[in-house]
Write a protein that holds these residues in place. Structure first.
Motif, PDB file in Angstrom:
ATOM      1  N   LYS A 169       0.814  -1.210   0.000  1.00 38.58           N
ATOM      2  CA  LYS A 169       0.000   0.000   0.000  1.00 38.58           C
ATOM      3  C   LYS A 169       0.855   1.271   0.000  1.00 38.58           C
ATOM      4  CE  LYS A 169      -3.782  -2.426   0.287  1.00 38.58           C
ATOM      5  NZ  LYS A 169      -4.698  -2.535  -0.880  1.00 38.58           N
ATOM      6  N   LYS A 170       0.310   2.305  -0.622  1.00 42.37           N
ATOM      7  CA  LYS A 170       0.962   3.623  -0.655  1.00 42.37           C
ATOM      8  C   LYS A 170       0.401   4.471   0.491  1.00 42.37           C
ATOM      9  CE  LYS A 170      -0.520   4.303  -4.793  1.00 42.37           C
ATOM     10  NZ  LYS A 170      -0.821   4.947  -6.100  1.00 42.37           N
ATOM     11  N   TRP A 171       1.312   5.030   1.293  1.00 39.07           N
ATOM     12  CA  TRP A 171       0.929   5.785   2.490  1.00 39.07           C
ATOM     13  C   TRP A 171       1.307   7.254   2.339  1.00 39.07           C
ATOM     14  CZ3 TRP A 171      -0.264   3.951   7.773  1.00 39.07           C
ATOM     15  CH2 TRP A 171      -0.705   2.622   7.785  1.00 39.07           C
ATOM     16  N   TYR A 172       0.502   8.107   2.960  1.00 41.91           N
ATOM     17  CA  TYR A 172       0.788   9.545   3.023  1.00 41.91           C
ATOM     18  C   TYR A 172       0.594   9.967   4.477  1.00 41.91           C
ATOM     19  CZ  TYR A 172       1.161  14.220   0.882  1.00 41.91           C
ATOM     20  OH  TYR A 172       1.598  15.461   0.490  1.00 41.91           O
ATOM     21  N   SER A 173       1.567  10.682   5.051  1.00 42.87           N
ATOM     22  CA  SER A 173       1.476  11.009   6.477  1.00 42.87           C
ATOM     23  C   SER A 173       1.556  12.509   6.734  1.00 42.87           C
ATOM     24  CB  SER A 173       2.599  10.317   7.264  1.00 42.87           C
ATOM     25  OG  SER A 173       3.841  10.926   7.005  1.00 42.87           O
ATOM     26  N   LEU A 174       0.843  12.928   7.794  1.00 40.25           N
ATOM     27  CA  LEU A 174       0.937  14.281   8.335  1.00 40.25           C
ATOM     28  C   LEU A 174       1.507  14.153   9.738  1.00 40.25           C
ATOM     29  CD1 LEU A 174      -2.501  15.842   7.282  1.00 40.25           C
ATOM     30  CD2 LEU A 174      -0.341  15.817   6.026  1.00 40.25           C
ATOM     31  N   THR A 175       2.572  14.911  10.025  1.00 37.90           N
ATOM     32  CA  THR A 175       3.316  14.740  11.275  1.00 37.90           C
ATOM     33  C   THR A 175       3.468  16.047  12.020  1.00 37.90           C
ATOM     34  OG1 THR A 175       4.561  12.861  10.372  1.00 37.90           O
ATOM     35  CG2 THR A 175       5.539  14.018  12.236  1.00 37.90           C
TER      36      THR A 175
ATOM     37  N   LYS B  97       7.233   4.849  10.280  1.00 43.24           N
ATOM     38  CA  LYS B  97       7.792   4.570   8.951  1.00 43.24           C
ATOM     39  C   LYS B  97       8.551   3.245   8.956  1.00 43.24           C
ATOM     40  CE  LYS B  97      10.429   6.708   5.206  1.00 43.24           C
ATOM     41  NZ  LYS B  97      11.181   7.903   4.766  1.00 43.24           N
ATOM     42  N   LYS B  98       9.271   2.989  10.026  1.00 43.74           N
ATOM     43  CA  LYS B  98      10.011   1.726  10.142  1.00 43.74           C
ATOM     44  C   LYS B  98       9.039   0.547  10.135  1.00 43.74           C
ATOM     45  CE  LYS B  98      13.477  -0.528  13.102  1.00 43.74           C
ATOM     46  NZ  LYS B  98      12.738  -1.753  13.492  1.00 43.74           N
ATOM     47  N   PHE B  99       7.956   0.658  10.888  1.00 41.31           N
ATOM     48  CA  PHE B  99       6.980  -0.429  10.973  1.00 41.31           C
ATOM     49  C   PHE B  99       6.308  -0.669   9.623  1.00 41.31           C
ATOM     50  CE2 PHE B  99       2.829  -2.283  11.729  1.00 41.31           C
ATOM     51  CZ  PHE B  99       3.079  -3.248  12.688  1.00 41.31           C
ATOM     52  N   VAL B 100       5.858   0.396   8.995  1.00 38.71           N
ATOM     53  CA  VAL B 100       5.174   0.264   7.710  1.00 38.71           C
ATOM     54  C   VAL B 100       6.119  -0.310   6.661  1.00 38.71           C
ATOM     55  CG1 VAL B 100       4.113   1.566   5.815  1.00 38.71           C
ATOM     56  CG2 VAL B 100       3.477   2.061   8.183  1.00 38.71           C
TER      57      VAL B 100
ATOM     58  N   PHE C 281       5.782   4.961   1.983  1.00 41.81           N
ATOM     59  CA  PHE C 281       5.313   6.339   2.130  1.00 41.81           C
ATOM     60  C   PHE C 281       5.622   7.115   0.854  1.00 41.81           C
ATOM     61  CE2 PHE C 281       5.224   5.248   6.598  1.00 41.81           C
ATOM     62  CZ  PHE C 281       4.148   5.987   7.080  1.00 41.81           C
ATOM     63  N   ILE C 282       4.577   7.656   0.238  1.00 43.89           N
ATOM     64  CA  ILE C 282       4.774   8.451  -0.975  1.00 43.89           C
ATOM     65  C   ILE C 282       4.678   9.946  -0.670  1.00 43.89           C
ATOM     66  CG2 ILE C 282       3.921   6.624  -2.474  1.00 43.89           C
ATOM     67  CD1 ILE C 282       1.266   8.224  -2.685  1.00 43.89           C
ATOM     68  N   GLY C 283       4.295  10.280   0.551  1.00 45.88           N
ATOM     69  CA  GLY C 283       4.213  11.679   0.947  1.00 45.88           C
ATOM     70  C   GLY C 283       4.381  11.820   2.441  1.00 45.88           C
ATOM     71  N   GLU C 284       5.156  12.832   2.847  1.00 48.66           N
ATOM     72  CA  GLU C 284       5.411  13.065   4.270  1.00 48.66           C
ATOM     73  C   GLU C 284       5.386  14.565   4.513  1.00 48.66           C
ATOM     74  OE1 GLU C 284       9.286  11.391   4.793  1.00 48.66           O
ATOM     75  OE2 GLU C 284       8.728   9.442   3.943  1.00 48.66           O
ATOM     76  N   GLU C 285       4.489  15.035   5.352  1.00 46.97           N
ATOM     77  CA  GLU C 285       4.331  16.463   5.606  1.00 46.97           C
ATOM     78  C   GLU C 285       4.515  16.773   7.091  1.00 46.97           C
ATOM     79  OE1 GLU C 285       3.768  18.769   3.334  1.00 46.97           O
ATOM     80  OE2 GLU C 285       3.267  17.528   1.592  1.00 46.97           O
TER      81      GLU C 285
END
Length: 416
Positions: free
Chosen positions: A177-183, A197-200, A207-211
Motif C-alpha cells: 500500500k501507498k501511504w501519506y502522512s501528516l506529522t 515509517k520503520k513499521f510500515v 510512504f509516498i508523501g510526508e508532511e
C-alpha cells in the motif's frame, strides 16, 4: 498555580494564581505546615494545542486525590495537589524546580509534551525526585534520555505503533500500500513518524508523501489538497492534540475517501471533531469501554463528577496518583528515592485493565496491555461520546506483555 484540596482557601488562591500569571510563572507559594498534608505536584499544558488533554489530566488527578483522601489519605495524611500549567518546555522545567524546591512536593505527575517532559525529567534526576510521565510518548525518553527518577505510565510511540499495527496488518492496509502522512513538527511527531515509517516499511508499505505540520496550524486545506492529488491508499496521522481534531474534521469536510489511521491518539480530540467526522482505526492506551470492574467503577465516578466519560489522558493521571498513594502506604514512607526503588522492584498495580501493570527497571516504562478502536458509522453512534468500537486487546489475553514494550536497544543507560 492552583492548589486543590481545601475549599476555604479557594478565593485566596484564585487571586494569587491570577496575580502570578502576570509574573509569567507564579507568585511565591503560600506556606502551609507539611505535617498535615502530602503535596503532589501536577504539571500539564492547559493552554495551547495540548490544552484539551491537559484539562482531562487535571480532572483525572483531582478525582484520584478525592478518592485517596476519602480512603484515609497517605499514611494518615491528606493529599494536597499543586496544579500548574506547564505551558512550554522552558516554563515547564522552571515550574518543576519550583514545585520541588519551593512547594516541597513529594513527587510530580503529568506532562503531555515530549519536549517538556524531557526538561522535567532532567530536573527530576538532578533533584532525585520521582516524576511519572502521563502523556509524553517519545521513545527517546525511554532511550537515550532515560533516568532512574522518570517513570512512564504513558505508552511509548513504538508501543502505540505496534498496538494499532496488528490490526492494520489484519485489515491488509500495509503490505503493497501507498501511504501519506501528516506529522506534528516537534519532538513527539518526529519520533512517532520515525517509528511508524520503520513499521510500515518492514511490513511492505511505502510512504509516498510526508508532511510536517506546525503545532499551531488550524487550516489543513493545503495538506488535504496534496493528499487528494497524490491519491494514496492510506492516510496516516502522526499529529497531536487539537491538530488531530482539525485534521479529522476537515478531512471529512473535503469528502476524501481514502481510509485514515493514526499512530498516536487521544479520545478527547476525536470527541472534539464531532460524530459525523470521525473515521478510521486508532490505538489507545485505555478507553472508557474497557470491560473490567475497576475500569467501570472509574468511568462511573468520573461521569458522575464531570458529566462526561473519561478518556485516556484522565486515565493516566488518575492511575498515577493512585499507584503513588499505594506505594507510599506500602513502603510507609514518602521519600522520593524510596518510591523510585519500590517502583523499580516490580511492584504491580491495578490500572483498570484485564492485567496488572508494572514498571520494568530497564527504562521505567510501565508494561501493560493496550487497545485499538475503529470508528463507528455515524448512524450507529448513540451520542457524541459513542464514536468507536473496541477491536481488542494487544497482546491477546495470555500473551507476553513485553511484546509491546520499546526495544532494549542499549540506548538507555539506567544506573543500577
Amino acid at each position: 498555580m492552583t492548589r486543590y484540596d481545601r475549599p476555604s482557601r479557594r478565593t485566596l488562591l484564585k487571586g494569587a494564581a491570577g496575580a502570578g500569571a502576570l509574573a509569567g510563572i507564579g507568585m511565591p507559594a503560600i506556606s502551609y505546615g507539611q505535617s498535615d498534608v502530602i503535596r503532589i505536584g501536577h504539571l500539564v499544558p492547559i493552554t495551547g494545542f495540548l490544552g484539551p488533554l491537559g484539562e482531562y489530566a487535571q480532572m483525572g488527578v483531582k478525582l484520584a486525590a478525592e478518592e485517596v483522601n476519602a480512603g484515609g489519605g497517605i499514611l494518615g495524611r491528606k493529599v494536597e495537589l499543586v496544579l500548574e500549567d506547564s505551558v512550554n518546555p522552558q516554563t515547564g522545567s522552571a515550574k518543576a524546580e519550583r514545585l520541588i524546591e519551593r512547594d516541597k512536593v513529594a513527587m510530580i505527575i503529568g506532562e503531555i509534551s515530549s519536549a517538556t517532559a524531557l526538561g522535567i525529567g532532567q530536573v527530576a534526576q538532578r533533584t532525585k525526585t520521582v516524576f511519572i510521565n502521563t502523556g509524553a510518548n517519545s521513545d527517546a525518553l525511554r532511550g537515550q534520555n532515560c533516568n532512574p527518577f522518570m517513570f512512564h505510565i504513558e505508552a511509548a510511540n513504538s508501543m502505540m505503533v505496534t498496538a494499532v499495527g496488528q490490526y492494520l496488518k489484519s485489515e491488509k492496509m500495509i503490505s503493497g500500500k501507498k501511504w501519506y502522512s501528516l506529522t506534528a513538527d516537534y519532538a513527539f511527531g518526529h519520533d512517532l513518524f520515525k517509528v511508524a515509517k520503520k513499521f510500515v516499511s518492514e511490513n511492505g508499505g511505502n510512504f509516498i508523501g510526508e508532511e510536517l505540520v506546525p503545532t499551531d496550524a488550524t487550516d489543513f486545506s493545503p495538506y488535504l489538497l496534496k493528499i487528494r492529488q497524490a491519491r494514496p491508499d492510506v492516510v496516516a496521522s502522526n499529529l497531536a492534540g487539537n491538530q488531530i481534531t482539525n485534521f479529522i474534521k476537515q478531512y471529512a469536510e473535503y469528502g476524501l475517501q481514502m481510509p485514515i489511521t493514526g499512530f498516536g491518539f487521544d479520545t478527547a480530540v476525536a470527541w472534539g471533531a464531532g460524530q459525523d467526522n470521525f473515521s478510521g482505526i486508532w490505538p489507545l492506551i485505555w478507553h472508557h469501554l474497557v470491560d473490567n470492574p475497576s475500569s467501570k467503577k472509574f468511568v462511573d465516578a468520573f461521569t458522575k463528577k464531570y458529566g462526561k466519560p473519561p478518556e485516556n489522558q484522565a486515565w493516566g493521571d488518575y492511575n498515577s496518583l493512585k499507584l503513588v498513594a499505594q506505594s507510599f502506604n506500602e513502603t510507609k514512607s514518602t521519600e522520593s528515592q524510596k518510591l523510585a526503588e519500590h517502583l523499580r522492584k516490580g511492584a504491580k498495580f491495578d490500572i483498570l485493565k484485564g492485567r496488572e501493570g508494572y514498571f520494568r527497571p530497564y527504562d521505567n516504562q510501565m508494561i501493560q496491555e493496550m487497545y485499538a478502536v475503529r470508528a463507528k458509522p455515524a448512524a450507529k453512534m448513540k451520542d457524541k461520546w459513542d464514536i468507536y468500537e473496541p477491536l481488542g486487546t494487544v497482546p491477546e489475553p495470555g500473551g507476553d506483555l513485553e511484546m509491546l514494550a520499546p526495544p532494549k536497544d542499549g540506548t538507555c543507560k539506567m544506573p543500577a
